[in-house]
Scaffold this motif. Sequence first.
Motif, short mmCIF file in Angstrom:
data_model
loop_
_atom_site.label_atom_id
_atom_site.label_comp_id
_atom_site.label_asym_id
_atom_site.label_seq_id
_atom_site.Cartn_x
_atom_site.Cartn_y
_atom_site.Cartn_z
N ARG A 127 1.98 5.86 6.42
CA ARG A 127 1.59 4.95 5.34
C ARG A 127 2.77 4.10 4.92
O ARG A 127 3.90 4.58 4.89
CB ARG A 127 1.08 5.75 4.15
CG ARG A 127 -0.17 6.52 4.49
CD ARG A 127 -0.56 7.41 3.34
NE ARG A 127 -1.66 8.24 3.78
CZ ARG A 127 -2.80 8.33 3.15
NH1 ARG A 127 -2.98 7.68 2.02
NH2 ARG A 127 -3.76 9.09 3.61
N PRO A 128 2.51 2.84 4.57
CA PRO A 128 3.61 1.97 4.16
C PRO A 128 4.45 2.55 3.02
O PRO A 128 5.67 2.37 3.00
CB PRO A 128 2.91 0.68 3.73
CG PRO A 128 1.65 0.67 4.52
CD PRO A 128 1.24 2.12 4.62
N VAL A 171 6.22 -4.21 3.46
CA VAL A 171 7.36 -3.29 3.52
C VAL A 171 8.43 -3.84 4.46
O VAL A 171 9.61 -3.86 4.12
CB VAL A 171 6.89 -1.88 4.00
CG1 VAL A 171 8.07 -0.96 4.21
CG2 VAL A 171 5.90 -1.29 3.00
N THR A 172 8.02 -4.28 5.65
CA THR A 172 8.99 -4.72 6.65
C THR A 172 9.60 -6.08 6.36
O THR A 172 10.73 -6.35 6.74
CB THR A 172 8.36 -4.75 8.06
OG1 THR A 172 7.28 -5.68 8.07
CG2 THR A 172 7.87 -3.38 8.48
N LEU A 213 5.66 1.61 12.90
CA LEU A 213 4.84 1.55 11.70
C LEU A 213 3.77 2.64 11.76
O LEU A 213 2.59 2.36 11.90
CB LEU A 213 4.22 0.16 11.54
CG LEU A 213 5.22 -1.00 11.64
CD1 LEU A 213 4.52 -2.32 11.42
CD2 LEU A 213 6.37 -0.82 10.67
N CYS A 246 -1.07 -6.45 8.27
CA CYS A 246 -1.43 -5.25 7.53
C CYS A 246 -0.47 -5.05 6.36
O CYS A 246 0.47 -5.80 6.16
CB CYS A 246 -1.40 -4.04 8.46
SG CYS A 246 0.25 -3.62 9.04
N LEU A 276 10.06 2.97 6.10
CA LEU A 276 10.23 2.71 7.52
C LEU A 276 11.05 3.79 8.22
O LEU A 276 12.05 4.25 7.67
CB LEU A 276 10.97 1.39 7.72
CG LEU A 276 10.16 0.13 7.51
CD1 LEU A 276 11.09 -1.08 7.52
CD2 LEU A 276 9.11 0.00 8.58
N GLN A 314 2.07 -9.90 3.61
CA GLN A 314 0.75 -9.71 4.18
C GLN A 314 -0.14 -10.91 3.84
O GLN A 314 -0.82 -11.47 4.70
CB GLN A 314 0.11 -8.42 3.69
CG GLN A 314 -1.28 -8.19 4.26
CD GLN A 314 -1.95 -6.94 3.74
OE1 GLN A 314 -1.52 -6.34 2.76
NE2 GLN A 314 -3.03 -6.53 4.40
N TRP A 345 1.81 -3.04 6.01
CA TRP A 345 3.19 -2.81 6.42
C TRP A 345 4.04 -4.08 6.29
O TRP A 345 5.26 -4.00 6.11
CB TRP A 345 3.24 -2.33 7.87
CG TRP A 345 3.09 -0.86 8.00
CD1 TRP A 345 1.98 -0.19 8.42
CD2 TRP A 345 4.07 0.14 7.71
NE1 TRP A 345 2.21 1.16 8.42
CE2 TRP A 345 3.49 1.39 7.98
CE3 TRP A 345 5.38 0.10 7.25
CZ2 TRP A 345 4.18 2.59 7.81
CZ3 TRP A 345 6.06 1.29 7.08
CH2 TRP A 345 5.46 2.51 7.36
#
Length: 168
Positions: A22-23, A128-129, A19, A123, A27, A135, A125
């Motif tokens: 930036r998100p 995204v993940t 990570l 965070c 990835l 979050q 991320w």
Amino acid sequence: MTEVEIQVVQLLVSPGHRLAGRPGDGLPPEGEGELVARAQVREGLGLLGDRYFGKPAHRDASLTLMSEENLPVGIDPAVDLRGTRRNVLLRGVDIDALVGSAVSLDCGFGPVTFALNRPARPCAWMDVTIGPGAQRALRDKGGVRCTPLSDGVLAVGPAKFRVLPPEH
């Protein structure tokens, strides 16, 4: 707390930071072999082979314990440690409620002790993940940053867990 039987569900030892940046950049490719069946713990240093092992900036946060019960499965039913980037996924204990404690985890190779120093704040991320809303879903449930207080071995499977007396 007396000793209780719990489960070590997953272990993640990642030699690199996935990570970075930036998100919004997306990835990088997933690392091979990050989920392991067994991991070596070194007092004050972390998990052997992990990206935070022995890093001075992470001495009080060289590994992260997380409760499986707090994974945002409503967002992604397949979410695991690769999405959260935590190191040890436990079932059967609310690890987030124990910040400030010292604990012992014995996976059959002898107890390994940890100082549970501070919450692992999720965070951006995570959205995204794992998926949008992760979050927020992990707020106050993102795991605990720890310092290993002893050497030892962690392994996926049944484990004995206990909170140590305050003087430890």
